[in-house]
Design a protein around this motif. Structure first.
Motif, PDB file in Angstrom:
ATOM      1  N   GLY A 126       0.897  -1.137   0.035  1.00 55.61           N
ATOM      2  CA  GLY A 126      -0.014  -0.096  -0.014  1.00 55.61           C
ATOM      3  C   GLY A 126       0.879   1.329  -0.076  1.00 55.61           C
ATOM      4  N   ILE A 127       2.081   1.052  -0.398  1.00 54.07           N
ATOM      5  CA  ILE A 127       2.948   2.316  -0.259  1.00 54.07           C
ATOM      6  C   ILE A 127       2.583   3.356  -1.384  1.00 54.07           C
ATOM      7  CG2 ILE A 127       5.215   3.415  -0.386  1.00 54.07           C
ATOM      8  CD1 ILE A 127       6.151   1.034   1.439  1.00 54.07           C
ATOM      9  N   PRO A 128       2.558   2.878  -2.544  1.00 59.11           N
ATOM     10  CA  PRO A 128       1.965   3.789  -3.838  1.00 59.11           C
ATOM     11  C   PRO A 128       0.814   4.346  -3.456  1.00 59.11           C
ATOM     12  CG  PRO A 128       3.127   1.785  -4.545  1.00 59.11           C
ATOM     13  CD  PRO A 128       2.969   1.546  -2.981  1.00 59.11           C
TER      14      PRO A 128
ATOM     15  N   MET B 199       5.560  -6.267   5.431  1.00 59.33           N
ATOM     16  CA  MET B 199       5.452  -4.983   5.031  1.00 59.33           C
ATOM     17  C   MET B 199       4.028  -4.301   5.222  1.00 59.33           C
ATOM     18  SD  MET B 199       8.208  -3.600   4.711  1.00 59.33           S
ATOM     19  CE  MET B 199       7.567  -1.941   4.136  1.00 59.33           C
ATOM     20  N   THR B 200       3.139  -5.288   4.840  1.00 59.37           N
ATOM     21  CA  THR B 200       1.730  -5.249   5.178  1.00 59.37           C
ATOM     22  C   THR B 200       1.332  -4.836   6.709  1.00 59.37           C
ATOM     23  OG1 THR B 200       1.026  -6.310   3.142  1.00 59.37           O
ATOM     24  CG2 THR B 200      -0.711  -5.824   4.599  1.00 59.37           C
ATOM     25  N   SER B 201       1.750  -5.444   7.674  1.00 62.71           N
ATOM     26  CA  SER B 201       1.738  -5.230   8.967  1.00 62.71           C
ATOM     27  C   SER B 201       2.113  -4.005   9.359  1.00 62.71           C
ATOM     28  CB  SER B 201       2.326  -6.546   9.867  1.00 62.71           C
ATOM     29  OG  SER B 201       2.453  -6.060  11.108  1.00 62.71           O
ATOM     30  N   MET B 202       3.378  -3.520   8.896  1.00 63.16           N
ATOM     31  CA  MET B 202       3.981  -2.320   9.188  1.00 63.16           C
ATOM     32  C   MET B 202       3.190  -1.094   8.743  1.00 63.16           C
ATOM     33  SD  MET B 202       7.426  -0.760   7.818  1.00 63.16           S
ATOM     34  CE  MET B 202       7.468   1.033   7.599  1.00 63.16           C
ATOM     35  N   ILE B 203       2.751  -1.115   7.451  1.00 59.23           N
ATOM     36  CA  ILE B 203       2.078   0.139   6.947  1.00 59.23           C
ATOM     37  C   ILE B 203       0.655   0.016   7.407  1.00 59.23           C
ATOM     38  CG2 ILE B 203       1.246   0.931   4.688  1.00 59.23           C
ATOM     39  CD1 ILE B 203       4.264   1.000   5.052  1.00 59.23           C
ATOM     40  N   LEU B 204      -0.219  -0.925   7.315  1.00 58.47           N
ATOM     41  CA  LEU B 204      -1.449  -0.995   7.833  1.00 58.47           C
ATOM     42  C   LEU B 204      -1.622  -0.771   9.276  1.00 58.47           C
ATOM     43  CD1 LEU B 204      -3.430  -3.559   5.761  1.00 58.47           C
ATOM     44  CD2 LEU B 204      -3.095  -1.026   5.432  1.00 58.47           C
ATOM     45  N   ALA B 205      -0.513  -0.828  10.119  1.00 58.77           N
ATOM     46  CA  ALA B 205      -0.740  -0.379  11.511  1.00 58.77           C
ATOM     47  C   ALA B 205      -0.841   1.038  11.819  1.00 58.77           C
ATOM     48  CB  ALA B 205       0.648  -0.645  12.180  1.00 58.77           C
TER      49      ALA B 205
ATOM     50  N   HIS C 124      -2.296   2.836   8.805  1.00 60.07           N
ATOM     51  CA  HIS C 124      -3.221   3.368   8.027  1.00 60.07           C
ATOM     52  C   HIS C 124      -4.649   2.374   7.875  1.00 60.07           C
ATOM     53  CE1 HIS C 124      -1.050   6.706   6.222  1.00 60.07           C
ATOM     54  NE2 HIS C 124       0.017   5.773   6.147  1.00 60.07           N
ATOM     55  N   MET C 125      -4.466   1.403   8.827  1.00 57.49           N
ATOM     56  CA  MET C 125      -5.912   0.536   8.709  1.00 57.49           C
ATOM     57  C   MET C 125      -7.128   1.501   9.277  1.00 57.49           C
ATOM     58  SD  MET C 125      -5.371  -3.216  10.065  1.00 57.49           S
ATOM     59  CE  MET C 125      -7.210  -3.431  10.255  1.00 57.49           C
ATOM     60  N   GLY C 126      -6.703   2.462  10.082  1.00 57.03           N
ATOM     61  CA  GLY C 126      -7.942   3.522  10.465  1.00 57.03           C
ATOM     62  C   GLY C 126      -9.480   2.675  10.701  1.00 57.03           C
ATOM     63  N   GLY C 127     -10.149   3.444  10.094  1.00 56.22           N
ATOM     64  CA  GLY C 127     -11.535   2.906  10.430  1.00 56.22           C
ATOM     65  C   GLY C 127     -11.735   1.565   9.678  1.00 56.22           C
ATOM     66  N   LEU C 128     -10.910   0.809   9.064  1.00 54.04           N
ATOM     67  CA  LEU C 128     -11.056  -0.245   8.500  1.00 54.04           C
ATOM     68  C   LEU C 128     -10.676  -1.421   9.631  1.00 54.04           C
ATOM     69  CD1 LEU C 128      -9.177  -0.196   4.916  1.00 54.04           C
ATOM     70  CD2 LEU C 128     -11.581  -0.059   5.377  1.00 54.04           C
ATOM     71  N   THR C 129     -10.414  -0.814  10.699  1.00 58.93           N
ATOM     72  CA  THR C 129     -10.227  -1.684  11.996  1.00 58.93           C
ATOM     73  C   THR C 129     -11.452  -2.145  12.238  1.00 58.93           C
ATOM     74  OG1 THR C 129      -8.125  -0.308  12.410  1.00 58.93           O
ATOM     75  CG2 THR C 129      -9.158  -1.656  14.381  1.00 58.93           C
ATOM     76  N   TYR C 130     -12.256  -1.584  12.207  1.00 60.09           N
ATOM     77  CA  TYR C 130     -13.512  -1.725  12.760  1.00 60.09           C
ATOM     78  C   TYR C 130     -14.527  -2.565  11.785  1.00 60.09           C
ATOM     79  CZ  TYR C 130     -11.953   1.765  15.893  1.00 60.09           C
ATOM     80  OH  TYR C 130     -11.252   2.474  16.719  1.00 60.09           O
ATOM     81  N   ASP C 131     -15.432  -3.495  12.202  1.00 60.13           N
ATOM     82  CA  ASP C 131     -16.247  -4.312  11.477  1.00 60.13           C
ATOM     83  C   ASP C 131     -17.788  -3.994  12.111  1.00 60.13           C
ATOM     84  OD1 ASP C 131     -17.544  -6.249   9.759  1.00 60.13           O
ATOM     85  OD2 ASP C 131     -16.810  -7.988  10.889  1.00 60.13           O
ATOM     86  N   PRO C 132     -18.378  -3.305  11.147  1.00 57.39           N
ATOM     87  CA  PRO C 132     -18.337  -2.627   9.694  1.00 57.39           C
ATOM     88  C   PRO C 132     -17.332  -1.682   9.884  1.00 57.39           C
ATOM     89  CG  PRO C 132     -20.409  -1.980  10.225  1.00 57.39           C
ATOM     90  CD  PRO C 132     -19.978  -2.942  11.430  1.00 57.39           C
ATOM     91  N   PRO C 133     -16.586  -1.230   8.789  1.00 59.11           N
ATOM     92  CA  PRO C 133     -15.797  -0.189   8.657  1.00 59.11           C
ATOM     93  C   PRO C 133     -16.337   1.269   8.905  1.00 59.11           C
ATOM     94  CG  PRO C 133     -15.358  -1.595   6.773  1.00 59.11           C
ATOM     95  CD  PRO C 133     -16.497  -2.097   7.491  1.00 59.11           C
ATOM     96  N   VAL C 134     -15.634   2.332   9.524  1.00 58.36           N
ATOM     97  CA  VAL C 134     -16.250   3.452   9.678  1.00 58.36           C
ATOM     98  C   VAL C 134     -15.542   4.405   8.617  1.00 58.36           C
ATOM     99  CG1 VAL C 134     -16.775   3.041  11.997  1.00 58.36           C
ATOM    100  CG2 VAL C 134     -14.584   3.783  11.488  1.00 58.36           C
TER     101      VAL C 134
ATOM    102  N   HIS D 268      -0.502  11.657   8.195  1.00 54.84           N
ATOM    103  CA  HIS D 268       0.537  11.072   7.163  1.00 54.84           C
ATOM    104  C   HIS D 268       0.164  11.389   5.801  1.00 54.84           C
ATOM    105  CE1 HIS D 268       2.548   8.106  10.218  1.00 54.84           C
ATOM    106  NE2 HIS D 268       2.724   9.344  10.507  1.00 54.84           N
ATOM    107  N   LEU D 269      -1.197  11.448   5.643  1.00 48.19           N
ATOM    108  CA  LEU D 269      -1.660  11.521   4.266  1.00 48.19           C
ATOM    109  C   LEU D 269      -1.695  13.059   3.883  1.00 48.19           C
ATOM    110  CD1 LEU D 269      -3.882   8.555   4.147  1.00 48.19           C
ATOM    111  CD2 LEU D 269      -1.798   8.498   3.326  1.00 48.19           C
ATOM    112  N   SER D 270      -1.574  14.151   4.818  1.00 49.98           N
ATOM    113  CA  SER D 270      -1.946  15.294   4.428  1.00 49.98           C
ATOM    114  C   SER D 270      -0.541  15.826   2.984  1.00 49.98           C
ATOM    115  CB  SER D 270      -1.608  16.127   5.539  1.00 49.98           C
ATOM    116  OG  SER D 270      -1.326  17.697   5.216  1.00 49.98           O
ATOM    117  N   PRO D 271      -1.337  16.373   2.146  1.00 58.10           N
ATOM    118  CA  PRO D 271      -0.322  16.803   1.108  1.00 58.10           C
ATOM    119  C   PRO D 271       0.787  17.813   1.526  1.00 58.10           C
ATOM    120  CG  PRO D 271      -2.620  17.680   0.850  1.00 58.10           C
ATOM    121  CD  PRO D 271      -2.747  16.588   1.786  1.00 58.10           C
ATOM    122  N   ASP D 272       0.541  18.475   2.645  1.00 57.13           N
ATOM    123  CA  ASP D 272       1.594  19.365   3.030  1.00 57.13           C
ATOM    124  C   ASP D 272       2.413  18.946   4.208  1.00 57.13           C
ATOM    125  OD1 ASP D 272       1.275  22.108   1.437  1.00 57.13           O
ATOM    126  OD2 ASP D 272      -0.765  21.579   2.152  1.00 57.13           O
ATOM    127  N   ARG D 273       2.416  17.535   4.410  1.00 58.92           N
ATOM    128  CA  ARG D 273       3.157  16.917   5.254  1.00 58.92           C
ATOM    129  C   ARG D 273       4.653  16.684   4.674  1.00 58.92           C
ATOM    130  NH1 ARG D 273       4.489  10.978   6.540  1.00 58.92           N
ATOM    131  NH2 ARG D 273       5.800  11.340   8.474  1.00 58.92           N
TER     132      ARG D 273
END
Length: 400
Positions: free
Chosen positions: A146-148, A202-208, A210-220, A228-233
């Motif tokens: 999920g890096i790209p 690597m999936t474990s590292m990145i999603l730690a 960025h899973m965010g709301g996907l952590t919950y079932d159902p996702p939020v 981390h995803l701010s364009p000005d970071r």
């Protein structure tokens, strides 16, 4: 004596992931025997280099090792590995498991030769899944983890991080897993097979992050850590360059605004009033901060941040990092004499041990440079070594 003094490692890996792991083990004091094909590790050919087969990336990933060049496709070469493994604590490979089995060097074969052996297989994918037999390289794993996609979510084009971070991170994870197995062996007296997969690590590292709301079932939400995803970071543009700073907690922001002559902030603007408020408006916060940063020079900002106790560093180039005053003070870059490459720079071992300091044991070896020494130490007589050369199983440097 380093903390791993007394451990012996047989390194059947190439390129970056496995060799980086075994370099760490060697720097920590383990004896590492690098087994190369007669053509040598491919990374030897990556430029720049002063002489053939001794590229800079190889030098920086293979120190603290000895090298023996064996053709493992010959019965004699396989037998050498089995004999060496009998006196080793760890065997590490990043050759795909099916290929290792074809060579007669599977976990089953090696554990029969040495029941105390820890057999570390660094693989692309967990061998229980449908991707098990596929080849894996850093670029592929970055994409799969999920890096790209993270670059896209940050408003940029999909990109790979311009470093072999999957290889390096998985290599470090492998060291963790191997040493855990070493500790377990002190209780059981038995070796075991340890598999460390690139994709899952690597999936474990990145999603730690960025899973965010996907952590919950159902996702939020659709996942992703907003800061981390701010364009000005990114490094802030200053009047004459760039600076890296992280104004993060409430105290940082209060001191920052006081230093720039706006002490009424952040109480005057609810977007800055708390950590949660800043996270909710992170794009606006970073964009406004970016404009403020353009009003002073890099040196002025670094002085201000130091005075305000706000985390900041210069934005180094590869070359300027070597002149960083902190790294200079601790001797992080050391110039050593390489037996074939002359004077080279090497980096220090980052971890510090109070009683058993770790440091590079020796510069990266020439291909097969230690073959005769390794075999003699394992009990091979000179005529046995000559027979291995004659059979094409062993390549010694003087053949070049």
């Amino acid at each position: 004596m380093g903390p791993l003094e007394g451990l012996r490692v047989l390194d059947l890996s190439s390129v970056l992931m496995g060799p980086y792991a075994t370099q760490i083990l060697g720097d920590y004091g383990a004896e590492v025997i690098k087994v190369e094909a007669p053509s040598g590790d491919l990374v030897r050919q990556i430029l720049p280099t002063r002489s053939p087969g001794m590229g800079a990336m190889f030098l920086n990933t293979n120190r603290s090792k000895e090298s023996i060049a064996l053709d493992l496709k010959t019965p004699e070469g396989r037998d050498v590995v089995l004999r060496l493994a009998r006196d080793c604590d760890i065997l590490l490979t990043n050759v795909r498991p099916r290929a290792m089995a074809r060579l007669g060097l599977s976990w089953e074969a090696l554990s029969e030769a040495n029941p105390r052996l820890i057999y570390a297989a660094l693989v692309g994918f967990d061998q229980r899944g449908p991707y098990a037999g596929r080849p894996a390289y850093d670029d592929l794993i970055q994409g799969g983890a999920g890096i790209p996609h993270s670059f896209i979510r940050a408003g940029q084009k999909p990109s790979y991080v311009p470093a072999a971070i999957a290889d390096r991170i998985v290599g470090m994870s492998a060291v963790n897993a191997i040493l855990a197995a070493v500790v377990e062996r002190t209780r059981s007296g038995l070796g075991q097979k340890v598999e460390v997969p690139m994709f899952e690590t690597m999936t474990s590292m990145i999603l730690a992050d960025h899973m965010g709301g996907l952590t919950y079932d159902p996702p939020v939400d659709e996942g992703g850590y907003r800061r981390h995803l701010s364009p000005d970071r990114k490094p802030y543009e200053t009047r004459d360059g760039h600076v890296c700073a992280l104004i993060y907690n409430d105290g940082h922001w209060e001191r920052f605004f006081r230093e720039i002559g706006r002490p009424e902030m952040p109480a005057a603007d609810p977007r800055y009033a708390s950590f949660a408020a800043r996270m909710a408006h992170i794009d606006e916060v970073y964009a406004e901060l970016g404009e403020i940063m353009k009003t002073r020079t890099t040196a002025e900002w670094l002085e201000l941040f130091d005075r305000a106790d706000v985390p900041a560093l210069p934005m180094h180039s590869y070359a300027s990092a070597m002149e960083d005053p902190h790294l200079e003070a601790i001797g992080f870059f050391e110039t050593v004499e390489h037996p074939t490459e002359g004077r080279i720079r090497q980096m220090a071992v980052p971890a510090q041990f109070s009683r058993s300091p770790a440091r590079p044991g020796k510069p990266a070896p020439g291909m097969g440079a230690d073959g005769a020494t390794v075999l003699a130490r394992a009990g091979y007589a000179p005529e046995d070594i000559a027979a291995l050369v004659e059979a094409g199983a062993l390549k010694l440097p003087q053949e070049d």
